[in-house]
Design a protein around this motif. Sequence first.
Motif, mmCIF file in Angstrom:
data_model
loop_
_atom_site.group_PDB
_atom_site.id
_atom_site.type_symbol
_atom_site.label_atom_id
_atom_site.label_comp_id
_atom_site.label_asym_id
_atom_site.label_seq_id
_atom_site.Cartn_x
_atom_site.Cartn_y
_atom_site.Cartn_z
ATOM 1 N N ARG A 33 0.631 -1.263 -0.099
ATOM 2 C CA ARG A 33 0.077 0.036 0.022
ATOM 3 C C ARG A 33 0.799 1.065 0.059
ATOM 4 O O ARG A 33 0.611 2.067 -0.629
ATOM 5 C CB ARG A 33 -0.871 0.037 1.269
ATOM 6 C CG ARG A 33 -2.002 -0.978 0.975
ATOM 7 C CD ARG A 33 -3.243 -0.642 2.151
ATOM 8 N NE ARG A 33 -4.057 -1.751 1.850
ATOM 9 C CZ ARG A 33 -4.116 -2.793 2.821
ATOM 10 N NH1 ARG A 33 -3.108 -2.765 3.890
ATOM 11 N NH2 ARG A 33 -4.911 -3.803 2.500
ATOM 12 N N GLU A 34 2.067 1.057 0.713
ATOM 13 C CA GLU A 34 2.917 2.437 0.798
ATOM 14 C C GLU A 34 3.697 2.530 -0.344
ATOM 15 O O GLU A 34 3.774 3.816 -0.810
ATOM 16 C CB GLU A 34 3.601 2.005 2.116
ATOM 17 C CG GLU A 34 4.668 3.257 2.399
ATOM 18 C CD GLU A 34 3.733 4.328 3.289
ATOM 19 O OE1 GLU A 34 2.725 3.838 3.806
ATOM 20 O OE2 GLU A 34 4.232 5.492 3.312
ATOM 21 N N LEU A 35 4.415 1.559 -0.730
ATOM 22 C CA LEU A 35 5.182 1.809 -2.082
ATOM 23 C C LEU A 35 5.305 0.397 -2.346
ATOM 24 O O LEU A 35 6.061 -0.572 -2.096
ATOM 25 C CB LEU A 35 6.597 2.181 -1.505
ATOM 26 C CG LEU A 35 7.676 2.461 -2.741
ATOM 27 C CD1 LEU A 35 7.394 3.521 -3.773
ATOM 28 C CD2 LEU A 35 8.872 2.390 -2.017
ATOM 29 N N PRO A 36 4.406 -0.011 -3.422
ATOM 30 C CA PRO A 36 4.464 -1.634 -3.951
ATOM 31 C C PRO A 36 6.052 -2.012 -4.741
ATOM 32 O O PRO A 36 6.336 -2.865 -4.585
ATOM 33 C CB PRO A 36 3.421 -1.649 -4.891
ATOM 34 C CG PRO A 36 3.132 -0.087 -5.402
ATOM 35 C CD PRO A 36 3.503 0.697 -4.295
ATOM 36 N N TYR A 37 6.447 -0.842 -5.391
ATOM 37 C CA TYR A 37 7.732 -1.030 -6.059
ATOM 38 C C TYR A 37 8.346 0.090 -6.384
ATOM 39 O O TYR A 37 7.949 1.200 -6.593
ATOM 40 C CB TYR A 37 7.207 -1.633 -7.567
ATOM 41 C CG TYR A 37 8.567 -1.905 -8.426
ATOM 42 C CD1 TYR A 37 9.283 -2.819 -8.367
ATOM 43 C CD2 TYR A 37 9.032 -0.723 -9.300
ATOM 44 C CE1 TYR A 37 10.624 -2.944 -8.740
ATOM 45 C CE2 TYR A 37 10.187 -0.640 -9.744
ATOM 46 C CZ TYR A 37 10.964 -1.909 -9.513
ATOM 47 O OH TYR A 37 12.362 -2.073 -10.354
ATOM 48 N N TYR A 38 9.629 0.187 -6.159
ATOM 49 C CA TYR A 38 10.611 1.207 -6.450
ATOM 50 C C TYR A 38 11.893 0.530 -6.606
ATOM 51 O O TYR A 38 12.260 -0.488 -5.964
ATOM 52 C CB TYR A 38 10.394 2.345 -6.092
ATOM 53 C CG TYR A 38 10.919 3.576 -6.978
ATOM 54 C CD1 TYR A 38 10.186 4.006 -8.119
ATOM 55 C CD2 TYR A 38 12.318 4.026 -7.070
ATOM 56 C CE1 TYR A 38 10.792 4.861 -8.941
ATOM 57 C CE2 TYR A 38 12.835 4.763 -7.806
ATOM 58 C CZ TYR A 38 12.022 5.288 -8.898
ATOM 59 O OH TYR A 38 12.455 6.008 -9.853
ATOM 60 N N ASN A 39 12.667 1.010 -7.710
ATOM 61 C CA ASN A 39 14.055 0.158 -7.667
ATOM 62 C C ASN A 39 14.967 1.071 -6.853
ATOM 63 O O ASN A 39 14.960 1.936 -6.368
ATOM 64 C CB ASN A 39 14.419 0.224 -9.354
ATOM 65 C CG ASN A 39 14.441 1.835 -9.764
ATOM 66 O OD1 ASN A 39 15.372 2.476 -9.408
ATOM 67 N ND2 ASN A 39 13.507 2.177 -10.779
#
Length: 457
Positions: free
Chosen positions: A82-88
């Motif tokens: 919910r907060e941050l599903p993906y970032y690299n």
Amino acid sequence: MAAIENRSGSDLQKLDKDHHLHPFTDHKELHKIKSRIITHADGVYIYDADGNKILDGMSGLWCVNAGYGRDELVDAAAEQMRELPYYNNFFQCAHPPSIELSALLCDISQPQFNRVFFAGSGSESNDTIVRMVRRYWDLLDQPERHTIISRTNAYHGSTVAAASLGGMKTMHKQSGLPIPGIVHVEQPYWFGSDRSLSPDEFGLVAARSIERKIDELGADKVAAFIGEPVQGAGGVIIPPDSYWPEVQRICDEYGILLISDEVITGFGRLGEWSGADHFGTRPDLMSFAKGVTSGYLPLGGVMVSDRVADVLIDKGGEFFHGYTYSGHPAACAVAMANLRILQREGLVARIRNDIGPYLQNGWRKLGEHPLVGDARMVGLMGALELVRSKDPVERFDENQGVGNICRDILVNNGLVMRAVGDTIVAAPPFILSHEEADEMIEKAWKCLNLTQEAING
Ligand code: PXG
């Protein structure tokens, strides 16, 4: 709305047959018997679509160490998604879960490890290691130090580099492997030898096959040695006590990097945080996966020692390597929650002091069965060698498939263990209770009897 439709077992089996290519599977064989559909799980038990309850003596595939049904891990994933599903973590970015997990992993690892490189699986971790090792020696102006020594019957994964590191002839044959610069030496498999030496003498001979290979190639050509502290997929091969100290001596003497593949042994399986802790080695690189998240989400990585990291960082510039999912936020959040569970519930010490010795005791009794030539277990990782005769040891004909016969009988009687040839292996979840351990041993004994009846016709 549920993402997966609620279909009957036989509908699922049909769809599976029509559309799904399984890993490490002979599909013609599978379609004769139909796949076993696992629908849900709790604690140490899995449940199939036919309503069977089965004790999972393999922790999935050596990974569900904290057991099934851990809401805390589910919540950690959901909150993070919910907060941050993906970032690299490329291009000078990072996020809280990858940072926090890096610090925690360094905290629980040996003191030489202060850096982590993330991957998505054990195979990717070992691929990373091949590239990292070669980069390291290049940066030290020794590019000819290129060859990595591994062992026959090792398993390091299924990608091209990882399968090359592995010593599985069947895998090599199918794909023109190994790639250049990877060679294999003897494995420390005492029971598989002629047993004319004591285990400790044999352990030294097996370790010194590395030294012989170094002498043959020239030390200035050898980059590293890689080994699983205890070979898992190869049949739970527990090296004699003399083996790892001698391997460490050889690596030190010739200055070659020592790599510990901790994909199975990492995070407690042997009753210590790593197999290296258990055997007293000080590796330069360590691959991990599986148990870091208890298998709830895919995550792997490499612990990088100061020896290697200092060179990569100080001399290296950009290392052209990384995966889209290196340090995936949800996987890292689950890993954090999982490692906290292991810490809070003292599950690693429990293997060392409680359930490990308890199950080992029952396991040794299985060694008294007429079909069992060797019953070995360290931590919660064990093997039973099925033999035609115990004294002198005589093996079954490979084509008889006794291991698979026994494995099928086991699962049909409510216990999953895996067959590696005629070796039955086990690696139950760390939360196994004494009662569940008793159930494992009782079921195993009964199934050994049934196996004996089946092969005697
Ligand atoms: N190293 C070791 C020591 C492993 O056991 C890998 C690397 C590769 O990890 P990934 O995550 O890429 O699968 C493994 C995996 C078996 C079996 O049948 C064992 C593994 C994988 C699949 C089957 O015992 N180990």
